[in-house]
Scaffold this motif. Sequence first.
Motif, mmCIF file in Angstrom:
data_model
loop_
_atom_site.group_PDB
_atom_site.id
_atom_site.type_symbol
_atom_site.label_atom_id
_atom_site.label_comp_id
_atom_site.label_asym_id
_atom_site.label_seq_id
_atom_site.Cartn_x
_atom_site.Cartn_y
_atom_site.Cartn_z
ATOM 1 N N LYS A 8 0.883 -1.248 -0.164
ATOM 2 C CA LYS A 8 0.143 -0.125 -0.154
ATOM 3 C C LYS A 8 0.700 0.894 0.004
ATOM 4 C CE LYS A 8 -3.714 -2.413 2.986
ATOM 5 N NZ LYS A 8 -2.782 -4.333 2.137
ATOM 6 N N VAL A 9 0.439 2.412 -0.310
ATOM 7 C CA VAL A 9 0.779 3.139 -0.745
ATOM 8 C C VAL A 9 1.038 4.251 0.223
ATOM 9 C CG1 VAL A 9 2.126 5.310 -2.407
ATOM 10 C CG2 VAL A 9 1.012 3.420 -2.928
ATOM 11 N N ILE A 10 2.241 4.770 1.172
ATOM 12 C CA ILE A 10 1.737 5.267 2.164
ATOM 13 C C ILE A 10 2.591 7.049 2.483
ATOM 14 C CG2 ILE A 10 2.657 5.765 4.626
ATOM 15 C CD1 ILE A 10 2.459 2.937 5.468
ATOM 16 N N ALA A 11 1.720 7.715 2.358
ATOM 17 C CA ALA A 11 2.887 8.961 2.356
ATOM 18 C C ALA A 11 4.334 9.599 3.160
ATOM 19 C CB ALA A 11 1.881 10.292 2.581
ATOM 20 N N GLU A 12 5.093 9.446 2.347
ATOM 21 C CA GLU A 12 6.205 9.299 3.644
ATOM 22 C C GLU A 12 6.779 10.813 3.373
ATOM 23 O OE1 GLU A 12 8.487 6.195 2.336
ATOM 24 O OE2 GLU A 12 7.387 4.381 3.046
ATOM 25 N N ARG A 13 6.734 11.468 4.917
ATOM 26 C CA ARG A 13 7.147 12.849 5.066
ATOM 27 C C ARG A 13 8.243 12.132 6.451
ATOM 28 N NH1 ARG A 13 5.633 16.524 2.726
ATOM 29 N NH2 ARG A 13 3.548 16.758 1.474
ATOM 30 N N PRO A 15 9.067 13.188 10.293
ATOM 31 C CA PRO A 15 9.064 13.349 11.018
ATOM 32 C C PRO A 15 9.805 14.653 11.842
ATOM 33 C CG PRO A 15 10.232 11.378 11.519
ATOM 34 C CD PRO A 15 10.191 11.306 10.018
ATOM 35 N N GLN A 16 10.788 15.037 11.993
ATOM 36 C CA GLN A 16 11.626 15.764 11.936
ATOM 37 C C GLN A 16 10.803 16.832 11.440
ATOM 38 O OE1 GLN A 16 13.541 15.818 14.811
ATOM 39 N NE2 GLN A 16 13.820 18.149 14.399
ATOM 40 N N TYR A 17 11.251 17.152 10.206
ATOM 41 C CA TYR A 17 11.078 18.152 9.099
ATOM 42 C C TYR A 17 9.688 18.427 8.322
ATOM 43 C CZ TYR A 17 12.211 21.591 5.452
ATOM 44 O OH TYR A 17 12.312 22.431 4.908
ATOM 45 N N GLY A 18 9.236 17.228 7.890
ATOM 46 C CA GLY A 18 8.479 17.257 6.890
ATOM 47 C C GLY A 18 8.236 17.052 6.133
ATOM 48 N N GLY A 19 8.913 16.965 5.241
ATOM 49 C CA GLY A 19 9.726 16.961 3.944
ATOM 50 C C GLY A 19 8.866 15.106 3.546
ATOM 51 N N ASP A 20 9.091 15.294 1.957
ATOM 52 C CA ASP A 20 9.170 14.332 1.324
ATOM 53 C C ASP A 20 10.413 12.779 1.464
ATOM 54 O OD1 ASP A 20 6.713 14.715 0.458
ATOM 55 O OD2 ASP A 20 7.557 15.586 -2.050
ATOM 56 N N LEU A 21 10.446 12.263 1.249
ATOM 57 C CA LEU A 21 11.914 11.463 1.924
ATOM 58 C C LEU A 21 12.032 10.674 0.333
ATOM 59 C CD1 LEU A 21 10.734 9.146 5.213
ATOM 60 C CD2 LEU A 21 12.563 11.449 4.591
ATOM 61 N N CYS A 30 16.472 11.966 4.822
ATOM 62 C CA CYS A 30 16.168 13.317 4.893
ATOM 63 C C CYS A 30 17.051 13.947 4.142
ATOM 64 C CB CYS A 30 15.602 13.711 6.471
ATOM 65 S SG CYS A 30 14.643 14.748 5.499
ATOM 66 N N ARG A 31 16.426 14.282 3.057
ATOM 67 C CA ARG A 31 17.510 15.521 2.984
ATOM 68 C C ARG A 31 17.702 16.627 2.978
ATOM 69 N NH1 ARG A 31 13.929 15.274 -2.820
ATOM 70 N NH2 ARG A 31 12.526 15.678 -2.988
ATOM 71 N N TYR A 32 17.125 17.354 4.004
ATOM 72 C CA TYR A 32 16.242 18.629 4.200
ATOM 73 C C TYR A 32 17.556 18.789 5.898
ATOM 74 C CZ TYR A 32 12.842 18.183 0.369
ATOM 75 O OH TYR A 32 12.364 18.643 -0.903
ATOM 76 N N CYS A 33 16.923 17.687 6.898
ATOM 77 C CA CYS A 33 17.462 18.296 7.956
ATOM 78 C C CYS A 33 17.887 17.063 8.026
ATOM 79 C CB CYS A 33 16.010 18.121 9.239
ATOM 80 S SG CYS A 33 15.213 16.307 9.405
ATOM 81 N N GLY A 34 18.737 15.488 8.041
ATOM 82 C CA GLY A 34 19.565 14.824 7.648
ATOM 83 C C GLY A 34 18.897 13.965 8.936
ATOM 84 N N SER A 35 18.009 13.659 9.220
ATOM 85 C CA SER A 35 17.400 12.433 9.845
ATOM 86 C C SER A 35 17.544 11.302 9.230
ATOM 87 C CB SER A 35 16.465 12.879 10.227
ATOM 88 O OG SER A 35 15.678 13.898 11.045
ATOM 89 N N GLN A 36 18.145 10.042 10.109
ATOM 90 C CA GLN A 36 18.173 8.713 9.223
ATOM 91 C C GLN A 36 17.470 8.375 10.221
ATOM 92 O OE1 GLN A 36 22.506 7.770 10.105
ATOM 93 N NE2 GLN A 36 22.765 9.371 9.182
ATOM 94 N N LEU A 37 16.400 7.723 9.018
ATOM 95 C CA LEU A 37 15.325 6.820 9.518
ATOM 96 C C LEU A 37 15.565 5.343 8.764
ATOM 97 C CD1 LEU A 37 13.067 9.958 8.086
ATOM 98 C CD2 LEU A 37 13.687 9.515 10.156
ATOM 99 N N VAL A 38 14.804 4.641 9.358
ATOM 100 C CA VAL A 38 14.462 3.255 9.078
ATOM 101 C C VAL A 38 12.454 2.910 8.357
ATOM 102 C CG1 VAL A 38 14.139 1.005 8.552
ATOM 103 C CG2 VAL A 38 16.062 2.030 10.120
ATOM 104 N N ARG A 39 12.095 2.653 7.153
ATOM 105 C CA ARG A 39 11.144 2.578 6.817
ATOM 106 C C ARG A 39 10.572 1.306 7.274
ATOM 107 N NH1 ARG A 39 10.527 5.332 2.038
ATOM 108 N NH2 ARG A 39 12.359 5.281 1.383
#
Length: 107
Positions: A8-13, A15-21, A30-39
Motif C-alpha cells: 500500500k502506498v503511504i505518504a512518507e514524510r 517526522p522531524q522536518y515534514g519534507g518528502d523522503l 531526509c535531504r532537508y534535515c539529515g535525519s536517518q530513518l528506517v522505513r
Amino acid sequence: MTGDSTPKVIAERCPQYGGDLPPDGERVVCRYCGSQLVRYRPPAQGETATERARPGPQAMRFKAFSCVDTQGIGCEAFRLLIPAGWEFSGGVHWLLNNPGMPAVIAF
C-alpha cells in the motif's frame, strides 16, 4: 480495497522536518534535515510478534540553532542543525587588530 497482500502506498514524510523522503530503500536520510530513518516494513506472512519486535536503528533528532554575533553587529552569523540533546557553546569572536581576518567563528 480488497484483502490482497499488495503493498500500500503511504505518504512518507520526515517526522522531524515534514519534507518528502526518498521513494526507495529501507534506510533513508531526509535531504532537508539529515535525519536517518528506517522505513516501515509490514510484517511478513508468518512472522511472529517476537521477530517483529526486534530493536532496530533509531532516528536521530536534530534541532535548529542560530548563532547571533553579540560582539559585532548583533545579527545572525550562522545557523546549523545539531543533535537534539547537544548544547552549543562558542560564537563569533572579533580580532580588530587583524584586518585580514577580523572575525573568527569557534564552536
